[in-house]
Scaffold this motif. Structure first.
Motif, mmCIF file in Angstrom:
data_model
loop_
_atom_site.group_PDB
_atom_site.id
_atom_site.type_symbol
_atom_site.label_atom_id
_atom_site.label_comp_id
_atom_site.label_asym_id
_atom_site.label_seq_id
_atom_site.Cartn_x
_atom_site.Cartn_y
_atom_site.Cartn_z
ATOM 1 N N ASP A 231 56.147 40.852 23.425
ATOM 2 C CA ASP A 231 55.260 39.696 23.234
ATOM 3 C C ASP A 231 55.636 38.515 24.118
ATOM 4 O OD1 ASP A 231 53.656 40.964 21.385
ATOM 5 O OD2 ASP A 231 54.867 40.336 19.669
ATOM 6 N N ARG A 232 56.562 38.730 25.048
ATOM 7 C CA ARG A 232 56.928 37.665 25.965
ATOM 8 C C ARG A 232 55.845 37.482 27.020
ATOM 9 N NH1 ARG A 232 62.114 37.061 30.004
ATOM 10 N NH2 ARG A 232 61.720 34.868 30.487
ATOM 11 N N VAL A 233 55.638 36.243 27.440
ATOM 12 C CA VAL A 233 54.628 35.935 28.450
ATOM 13 C C VAL A 233 55.112 36.389 29.814
ATOM 14 C CG1 VAL A 233 53.459 34.053 29.666
ATOM 15 C CG2 VAL A 233 53.643 34.011 27.185
ATOM 16 N N ALA A 234 54.203 37.032 30.557
ATOM 17 C CA ALA A 234 54.485 37.463 31.928
ATOM 18 C C ALA A 234 53.898 36.431 32.891
ATOM 19 C CB ALA A 234 53.884 38.836 32.181
ATOM 20 N N SER A 235 54.764 35.759 33.640
ATOM 21 C CA SER A 235 54.310 34.613 34.426
ATOM 22 C C SER A 235 53.961 34.942 35.867
ATOM 23 C CB SER A 235 55.386 33.521 34.419
ATOM 24 O OG SER A 235 56.581 34.013 35.016
ATOM 25 N N LYS A 236 54.516 36.034 36.415
ATOM 26 C CA LYS A 236 54.331 36.306 37.832
ATOM 27 C C LYS A 236 54.583 37.773 38.115
ATOM 28 C CE LYS A 236 56.034 34.923 42.388
ATOM 29 N NZ LYS A 236 57.036 34.125 43.163
ATOM 30 N N ILE A 237 54.050 38.255 39.239
ATOM 31 C CA ILE A 237 54.332 39.609 39.708
ATOM 32 C C ILE A 237 55.312 39.515 40.881
ATOM 33 C CG2 ILE A 237 53.382 41.693 40.763
ATOM 34 C CD1 ILE A 237 50.728 41.013 39.438
ATOM 35 N N THR A 238 56.391 40.293 40.793
ATOM 36 C CA THR A 238 57.315 40.414 41.918
ATOM 37 C C THR A 238 57.339 41.870 42.356
ATOM 38 O OG1 THR A 238 58.715 38.587 41.161
ATOM 39 C CG2 THR A 238 59.713 40.187 42.673
ATOM 40 N N ILE A 239 56.973 42.109 43.601
ATOM 41 C CA ILE A 239 56.968 43.477 44.126
ATOM 42 C C ILE A 239 58.317 43.731 44.802
ATOM 43 C CG2 ILE A 239 55.897 45.078 45.760
ATOM 44 C CD1 ILE A 239 53.275 43.642 45.278
ATOM 45 N N ALA A 240 59.053 44.694 44.273
ATOM 46 C CA ALA A 240 60.396 45.002 44.778
ATOM 47 C C ALA A 240 60.319 46.151 45.778
ATOM 48 C CB ALA A 240 61.313 45.342 43.612
ATOM 49 N N ALA A 241 59.962 45.808 47.014
ATOM 50 C CA ALA A 241 59.847 46.826 48.059
ATOM 51 C C ALA A 241 60.947 46.676 49.107
ATOM 52 C CB ALA A 241 58.482 46.717 48.732
ATOM 53 N N MET A 242 61.909 45.809 48.829
ATOM 54 C CA MET A 242 63.006 45.572 49.753
ATOM 55 C C MET A 242 64.316 46.012 49.117
ATOM 56 S SD MET A 242 61.991 42.939 47.808
ATOM 57 C CE MET A 242 60.811 42.036 48.785
ATOM 58 N N THR A 243 65.424 45.751 49.805
ATOM 59 C CA THR A 243 66.725 46.126 49.253
ATOM 60 C C THR A 243 67.056 45.230 48.065
ATOM 61 O OG1 THR A 243 67.898 44.630 50.749
ATOM 62 C CG2 THR A 243 67.553 46.913 51.498
ATOM 63 N N LEU A 244 67.991 45.711 47.230
ATOM 64 C CA LEU A 244 68.297 45.028 45.983
ATOM 65 C C LEU A 244 68.700 43.560 46.168
ATOM 66 C CD1 LEU A 244 68.624 45.076 42.922
ATOM 67 C CD2 LEU A 244 70.945 45.996 43.254
ATOM 68 N N PRO A 245 69.542 43.222 47.139
ATOM 69 C CA PRO A 245 69.898 41.798 47.276
ATOM 70 C C PRO A 245 68.685 40.905 47.489
ATOM 71 C CG PRO A 245 71.435 43.159 48.508
ATOM 72 C CD PRO A 245 70.338 44.061 48.064
ATOM 73 N N HIS A 246 67.735 41.378 48.296
ATOM 74 C CA HIS A 246 66.532 40.581 48.524
ATOM 75 C C HIS A 246 65.662 40.525 47.270
ATOM 76 C CE1 HIS A 246 67.449 39.977 52.691
ATOM 77 N NE2 HIS A 246 67.504 41.287 52.921
ATOM 78 N N VAL A 247 65.650 41.595 46.502
ATOM 79 C CA VAL A 247 64.918 41.589 45.244
ATOM 80 C C VAL A 247 65.503 40.537 44.310
ATOM 81 C CG1 VAL A 247 64.361 42.906 43.168
ATOM 82 C CG2 VAL A 247 64.207 43.997 45.404
ATOM 83 N N LEU A 248 66.818 40.515 44.180
ATOM 84 C CA LEU A 248 67.464 39.569 43.275
ATOM 85 C C LEU A 248 67.181 38.126 43.686
ATOM 86 C CD1 LEU A 248 70.925 41.347 42.768
ATOM 87 C CD2 LEU A 248 68.989 41.289 41.181
ATOM 88 N N ASP A 249 67.052 37.903 45.000
ATOM 89 C CA ASP A 249 66.752 36.546 45.463
ATOM 90 C C ASP A 249 65.354 36.095 45.043
ATOM 91 O OD1 ASP A 249 69.179 36.214 46.656
ATOM 92 O OD2 ASP A 249 68.510 36.842 48.655
#
Length: 710
Positions: A231-249
């Motif tokens: 039931d938490r609100v979803a505020s944005k879409i993040t597409i993780a198509a890069m390496t993990l460090p860039h995803v975390l950023d």
């Protein structure tokens, strides 16, 4: 207190659910039980989300299936088939059934989700009028400047007024918080008697929850399926198509992270970030492409004491999933306590609740549409069935109308005529007259009883029992005596006879009520968007000033008795003080007499028809008048003018003319035009039955007063 309110958005995506929730909260604090009604819902399977929200939060009147009228698909089918009247009647019937169970009904208009957007505003305006509800208008303020908002509210007010709606207030919703004060100041500067409130956009209210996203994209929940997390609100879409460090950023609070299902590194990294205090709290991870985590990865995740966010899986690719997530709407649901609290806090912080409550209390729609009028008179007649005699059984329209009246339970009916002849003709027409009595005056034992009484009443005019016995062969006389002596409560005739033939027996034996100097008549003119009352168009050729005043007062009382708020226009060929002459003088004198006799009535005259019916013309010719441009009761100076005008309006404007309804008689006897239609007959019988109800109620009150020694 008024008994209803219609919330109408002027355009899509206006955030109407927040406003409807706020109004329901206000009403529920003041009333034990409130009705909530949606004329049109997107579907019933699944249940409309707004209905579910209100039902889950409030103690609503009626059953769930009584809180809506049609689905969008049903509305579109009816409109495509040209069955608009059936659509509006269906909404009105459903609404009235619910209104019988609640002291107040909040009507929540359509959402621009199915019915043609170009037609939807007019559709909602017409519905509000048919339901007799003032309108709370919702304007979408998103991405609008102060100038744009002022223009939008002006258009809303003008458009609703043009449709004949009663505007309660306007709410400009979803305004940029940075522009809130500027836009409220601009709105206040142009506000009229009806207030304008400006409500800011609250981002979390327009964001879906994880659960809504999962349902909307058809995802399977693999892990982390807890109520709090879903039931938490979803505020944005993040597409993780890069390496993990860039995803975390790129992680942000409330993000939905989309990644191919074979990216174990991203899945572990995002879940790990939720366990650290140094990273934002994402809302969920969605694994795309139909790939499932490897067994070893599942064993690792199962070893965690808890999964900090839901992990979902879909078969579609990442791009398609992102498109689907973006399309998921945010909907207020009963279990979303945080969002509901936020919505109510926002509403109450920017809408003056006390002012709104007071306006709901005192603002009533005075519009009476033809649909409302016809529906009301039929329903009122059915509530206490009266006995109505129809003398003209030889007319096919009467027989067809009698069948309709009998089937709908409007009145108990008696037809006059030879029973065999009537039955044969009914069979030829395919009309079922089961349950309707047919009396032949020639053979009825009542003929002698009626003749003796008539002779007694008319002895001073030379009537004898033998002469009266012959006269009682006339169906108009026989029917009138039935009413006079209590064998029927009212009579309707005139489809095949002249007005004189119909009315003369009543004038001879029924006579006028005490205090009434003249018998007169009105027509209820059912125009496409309103109901007007015309008098006198059938009885009095050249009434003098005193008689005109009597006609005006009687017509106003008749209008009020049938739900039309009386604003009387005393018609002439000039307006105000602009004209002179005998005819104008009589109208001017009659107007003053009405004011003297009934100071409680709104009356204006002399007045030309255009000044009475057109707001613009009325303001120019009689500025400041409460009646000019808004008249509902039109009193014509003579029979020639009135009769020709009602027929011109009837034929040229496509109006239904119900009447003439006679007023001033001791018993209800009403005339029909010889050009009447079957609906005219049905409506006139219903009106006659209501008059009979009113006569019975008045007699009962008199008896009680006499018994109490009043």
């Amino acid at each position: 207190m008024a008994n209803n309110l219609y919330i109408a958005s002027l355009e899509p995506a206006s955030g109407k659910s927040v406003i409807a929730l706020g109004v329901m909260e206000l009403l529920s604090r003041r009333l034990d039980r409130v009705g909530y009604f949606r004329p049109v819902v997107p579907s019933t399977d699944p249940v409309d989300s707004r209905l579910a929200l209100m039902d889950g939060r409030y103690e609503l009147a009626g059953e769930p299936e009584e809180r809506y009228a049609f689905t969008v698909d049903e509305v579109e089918r009816l409109l495509a088939q040209g069955r608009t009247d059936e659509l509006f009647k269906g909404v009105l019937e459903a609404y009235r059934a619910l209104a019988d169970k609640a002291p107040f009904v909040l009507c929540d208009g359509t959402d621009y989700t199915g019915v043609s957007t170009a037609l939807e505003f007019e559709f909602n305006a017409k519905l509000a009028n048919h339901l007799g509800a003032p309108v709370l208008a919702i304007v979408n303020g998103r991405s609008r400047t102060a100038h744009d908002v002022v223009e939008a509210t002006h258009v809303a007010r003008e458009s609703l007024t043009a449709e004949g709606c009663t505007l309660l207030a306007t709410v400009v919703n979803r305004v940029d918080p940075d522009d809130l004060d500027t836009i409220q100041e601009a709105a206040d500067a142009v506000s009229h008697d009806d207030p304008i409130w400006v409500v800011p956009e609250v981002p979390t209210l327009s964001m879906p929850t994880v659960r809504e996203v999962a349902t909307g994209i058809g995802a399977k929940v693999l892990l982390g399926d807890t109520d709090a997390a879903m039931d938490r609100v979803a505020s944005k879409i993040t597409i993780a198509a890069m390496t993990l460090p860039h995803v975390l950023d790129r992680l942000v609070d409330g993000a939905i992270v989309l990644t191919p299902g074979d990216r174990a590194d991203v899945l572990l990294g995002v879940i790990g970030s939720r366990m650290a205090t140094t990273f934002p709290n994402v809302a969920a991870v969605v694994l795309t492409g139909g790939y499932q985590p490897e067994d070893s990865l599942v064993r690792l995740l199962d070893g965690f004491s808890s999964i900090p966010c839901p992990v979902l899986s879909v078969d579609d690719d990442t791009y398609g999933t992102a498109t689907d997530v973006n399309a998921v709407p945010a909907v207020l649901r009963p279990r979303q306590t945080r969002k509901i609290a936020t919505a109510l806090d926002t509403f109450e912080a920017h809408v003056d609740i006390d002012v709104l409550a007071n306006r709901i209390e005192v603002t009533r729609s005075t519009v009476v549409t033809p649909l409302m009028f016809e529906f009301d008179i039929i329903e009122r007649a059915r509530q206490d069935r009266r006995h109505i005699v129809l003398p003209e059984s030889s007319d096919d329209r009467i027989l067809r109308a009698a069948e309709i009246l009998q089937r709908r339970g409007v009145a108990t009916l008696t037809l006059l005529g030879n029973p065999k002849v009537v039955e044969t003709r009914a069979a030829t027409l395919g009309v079922d007259l089961t349950g309707i009595d047919v009396i032949d005056p020639a053979t009825s034992p009542l003929r002698k009883v009626f003749a003796d009484r008539y002779a007694e009443l008319r002895a001073h005019k030379g009537a004898t029992p033998d002469l009266a016995f012959e006269m009682l062969l006339d169906v108009s006389y026989f029917g009138t005596m039935m009413v006079l002596l209590g064998h029927a409560d009212g009579m309707v005739s005139g489809a095949a006879h002249t007005t004189q033939h119909t009315v003369r027996p009543s004038l001879e034996v029924v006579r006028t009520k005490p205090g009434v100097a003249i018998v007169s008549s009105v027509f209820f003119m059912l125009l496409p968007d309103r109901v007007l009352v015309y008098g006198d168009c059938a009885i009095n050729p050249n009434p003098d000033a005193s008689q005109l005043a009597d006609i005006a007062i009687s017509s106003a009382e008749t209008a009020a008795a049938f739900g039309v708020y009386p604003r009387i226009a005393m018609l002439s060929y000039s307006t105000g003080e602009s004209g002179q002459g005998t005819d104008v003088k009589a109208v001017r004198e009659a107007t003053e007499l009405v004011r003297q006799r009934r100071p409680d009535l709104q009356v204006e005259g002399p007045m030309q028809y255009d000044a009475a019916v057109d707001v613009g013309v009325g303001e120019k010719k009689l500025p400041g008048s409460q009646v000019a441009g808004n008249a509902t009761v039109f009193i014509f100076p003579d029979l020639n003018t009135g009769n020709n005008t009602y027929k011109a309006v009837q034929r040229s404007a496509g109006a239904v003319a119900v009447g003439p309804v006679l007023q001033g008689l001791n018993k209800p006897v009403n005339d029909l035009s010889r050009g009447c239609t079957i609906p005219d007959i049905v409506n006139t019988v219903a009106i006659t039955a209501i008059q009979a109800q009113q006569e019975a109620a008045a007699a009962a009150r008199t008896q009680q007063e006499q018994g109490a020694g009043v």
